[in-house]
Motif scaffolding. Structure first.
Motif: not given
Length: 450
Positions: A83-87, A131-135, A379-386
């Motif tokens: 989640i931190p990487s996606t944000m 490192f790979e977490a947000g990709f 508005n929730t997709a980024a956090v939801g997907v991560a």
């Protein structure tokens, strides 16, 4: 903008339709190949430990449990930093974030060649996952910014097939390096393998800065008209395909999110069991030396990738991807059950069932990621997907660890693979039965709240 539409039908004019297709085609050729290569290299750098295992365990005197725990620690780092990487990508932009991530995991993978103890092995595997977490979740959101549902499903299946194709690279290059580079400069073959397979990641991570853009609005290869057409087409697609749910409730109060997480957890279980033990399975099946095992892996993965893309392309054109995702999971279940019955008795049957298993798990993952975007608002997709991607990847931590432990305790992988098959079977059932129920319950709760 109105001039782009036919005055009588309010649909795109023929000229605009041609321009839109040309814009999508140009974007696909720009975006999909580099994301494909990055995902391929990500899987090479995370899964090459399965091939290194053929030498590394005896060289470092690691047990099967140590190997399984270390292999799985990658996913623990993945969970913690997902989640931190996606944000971070939301703030910094896709182009720079992807570049930083790729360079980071490339350097970590190179450092694997210096492992001499279990604690360092554990640390580097954890950092690789961090490192790979947000990709992966970042790519899901990135493709959602660029392509409508049908194109996105096909492009994502191509992107995701890189995970299968990566094993081709691991097999061919790993087999060659272990066979021919062992002892060069007094280094073991598995140490050379980590170095050789990680260098392309560093080069591609730098190239990202010059090839990608953060979205259609900043794409230098599109004309102003093409940018407008893509924006309008994506808006229409979101209106057609989204499930109309009010998301005033907190994301984690939505039962659909938890159901999607459970489904993905089950799918990842089978995928991870295959990814980290295919070389060992082939060795046990009698495929001979490192080169023979590598060639067999390459052939299996080519067939699996073709099956993945073909099935996902068919699914995008015919009906609900949810049902097709369930069918893909069922194919994987049947293949894994058959695998444990044949791999000690028939090389041919082992080869065929592994190809079907990889195609099934690959298609299941590709199709799964088209489902959350239908339930989550922008508005929730980024956090939801991560959140779904990160927490579900706990399966990747548990599966190799427990499979290695079971192998050490019983002398066979049978129990571990049968368990993985049963867990993936739950995914098939939940997709068809439980997910619609969760959606209806969420709708009822929203109505009551209203």
């Amino acid at each position: 903008m109105n001039s782009l539409y036919d005055a009588d039908t309010n649909a795109l004019s023929d000229a605009s339709e041609i321009t839109l297709r040309r814009a999508y085609s140009a974007s696909e050729w720009r975006i999909v190949p580099i994301l494909f290569l990055l995902w391929l290299l990500a899987w090479v750098d995370r899964a090459n430990v399965a091939f290194a295992k053929l030498q590394m365990l005896s060289d470092l005197r690691f047990s099967e449990t140590v190997y399984g725990f270390g292999a799985g620690l990658f996913f623990l780092g993945y969970v913690v930093f997902g989640i931190p990487s996606t944000m971070f990508q939301q703030r910094l932009g896709a182009r720079r974030t992807i570049s930083v991530i790729a360079i980071g995991w490339g350097l970590t993978s190179i450092a694997m060649m210096f492992v001499r103890s279990a604690p360092l092995f554990y640390l580097l595997r954890f950092l690789l996952g961090a490192f790979e977490a947000g990709f992966y979740p970042g790519v899901i959101l990135y493709l959602n910014l660029w392509f409508p549902t049908k194109r996105r499903t096909r492009n994502f299946s191509i992107f995701h097939s890189a995970a299968i194709c990566s094993t081709i690279v691991v097999g061919l290059t790993g087999g060659f390096v272990l066979q021919h580079m062992s002892g060069m400069l007094s280094l073991s073959g598995w140490r050379w393998m980590f170095l050789v397979q990680a260098l392309p990641t560093l080069l591609l991570g730098c190239l990202v800065l010059f090839v990608l853009s953060d979205g259609p609005a900043t794409a230098s290869w599109l004309s102003p008209e093409e940018r407008l057409l893509i924006a309008a087409d994506l808006a229409r697609d979101r209106k057609r395909s989204s499930v109309e749910e009010n998301h005033k409730r907190p994301l984690l109060a939505n039962p659909v999110v938890w159901m999607l997480l459970a489904i993905y957890f089950c799918i990842i279980t089978a995928n991870t069991a295959l990814s980290f033990f295919i070389p060992t399975i082939l060795r046990d099946a009698g495929f001979g030396g490192y080169t023979a095992i590598g060639n067999a892996i390459a052939a299996i993965c080519i067939l699996g990738a073709v099956g993945n893309i073909a099935f996902c392309t068919y699914a995008s054109r015919h009906g609900d991807v949810r049902y097709h995702c369930s069918i893909a999971s069922a194919v994987s279940v049947a293949s894994l059950i058959l695998l444990v019955l044949v791999w000690h008795s028939s090389r041919t049957a082992t080869f065929v069932t592994l190809a079907f298993a990889l195609a099934g798990t690959g298609a299941g993952i590709s199709l799964f990621w088209q489902i959350p975007m239908r339930y989550l608002k922008a508005n929730t997709a980024a956090v939801g997907v991560a959140f779904i991607s990160s927490v579900a990847n706990l399966a990747g931590f548990l599966t190799p660890w427990l499979t290695g432990y079971v192998r050490e305790a019983t002398g066979t992988y049978t129990s571990g693979f049968v368990t993985a098959a049963c867990v993936q079977g739950l995914a098939a059932i939940m997709l068809v039965v439980a997910l619609p129920i969760a959606s209806r319950r969420n709708q009822q709760a929203l109505s009551n709240d209203g």
